[in-house]
Design an enzyme around this catalytic site. Structure first.
Site, short mmCIF file in Angstrom:
data_model
loop_
_atom_site.label_atom_id
_atom_site.label_comp_id
_atom_site.label_asym_id
_atom_site.label_seq_id
_atom_site.Cartn_x
_atom_site.Cartn_y
_atom_site.Cartn_z
N CYS A 79 -25.62 -36.90 -12.59
CA CYS A 79 -26.31 -37.29 -13.78
C CYS A 79 -25.56 -36.74 -15.08
O CYS A 79 -24.36 -37.10 -15.50
CB CYS A 79 -27.84 -37.37 -13.66
SG CYS A 79 -28.39 -38.51 -14.75
N HIS A 171 -29.94 -38.63 -9.09
CA HIS A 171 -30.29 -37.29 -8.88
C HIS A 171 -30.45 -37.35 -7.21
O HIS A 171 -31.49 -37.57 -6.91
CB HIS A 171 -31.57 -37.02 -9.48
CG HIS A 171 -31.56 -36.78 -10.85
ND1 HIS A 171 -31.84 -35.43 -11.59
CD2 HIS A 171 -31.10 -37.60 -12.11
CE1 HIS A 171 -31.52 -35.58 -12.78
NE2 HIS A 171 -31.38 -36.94 -13.16
N GLU A 173 -30.99 -34.60 -5.68
CA GLU A 173 -31.62 -33.66 -5.06
C GLU A 173 -33.30 -33.85 -5.12
O GLU A 173 -33.89 -32.99 -4.84
CB GLU A 173 -31.57 -32.38 -5.98
CG GLU A 173 -32.21 -32.39 -7.53
CD GLU A 173 -31.50 -33.43 -8.61
OE1 GLU A 173 -30.62 -34.21 -7.97
OE2 GLU A 173 -31.93 -33.48 -9.76
#
Ligand code: GLN
Length: 188
Positions: A79, A171, A173
């Site tokens: 990002c 994202h 994660e």
């Protein structure tokens, strides 16, 4: 065992550290240039690219990260990290690290799609589509010849790789799916 840092100046740091640990690699929160020397790779997390750039400059991490990548180490930009690693930001003179031959559109999905989730196919990933979370996400408007496009959404490039530089507009994660991170670590 591979040692992976997460630039820990601002943004989504702890989720990346947790994800790295889950893959069995060693995770390091990086705040100082001298922490880079024994890392195999570095994640530039999501957050606010303007703030992150300012802090990287302030803590002498901007040029150090460029040198780190130039020495053959890997960088995974997610990002805001995708924005910072680019060659250029469309319509902006803001400085970038220039680690991957891309032109990026900041906040490229506009207001209506400020935040959204999508299951996407990523080149090189086996199994189910990848759950991708987009938060005021950029996209890659154009790439140079050396860059492989790994995923698109509405014809917009949202994941790409050039050598050991991997970038995603989303994202990875935030969902607990570590396949993309494992792909990055395997490339180091
Ligand atoms: N829009 C932000 C920027 O350009 C990135 C958002 C994010 O990292 N989730 O800095």
């Amino acid at each position: 065992m591979k040692k992976i840092g997460v630039l820990a100046l601002q943004g989504a740091v702890s989720e990346h550290l947790d994800a790295i640990s889950r893959t069995g690699a060693t995770a390091v929160a990086v705040k100082h240039p001298d922490q880079l020397h024994d890392l195999d790779g570095l994640i530039l997390p999501g957050g606010e690219s303007t703030t992150m750039r300012r802090l990287m400059k302030k803590y002498d991490l901007f040029e150090t990260i460029q040198a780190f990548a130039k020495s053959g180490k890997g960088i995974f930009g997610t990002c805001a990290g995708l924005v910072l690693t680019a060659r250029e930001i469309d319509g902006s003179d803001d400085e970038t690290l220039g680690l991957i031959d891309t032109v990026v559109m900041r906040n490229g999905f506009g207001r209506q799609k400020d935040s959204f989730e999508a299951a996407i196919e990523i080149k090189g990933l086996k199994g189910d589509p990848f759950p991708a979370v987009f938060i005021r996400a950029p996209y890659i408007a154009s790439v140079g010849e050396q860059v492989s496009v790994l995923a698109t959404i509405d014809n917009k490039c949202i994941a790409a790789q050039q050598g050991k530089i991997l970038v995603t507009a989303f994202h990875p994660e935030l969902t607990g799916d570590t396949r993309l991170l494992e792909l990055f670590i395997a490339s180091l």
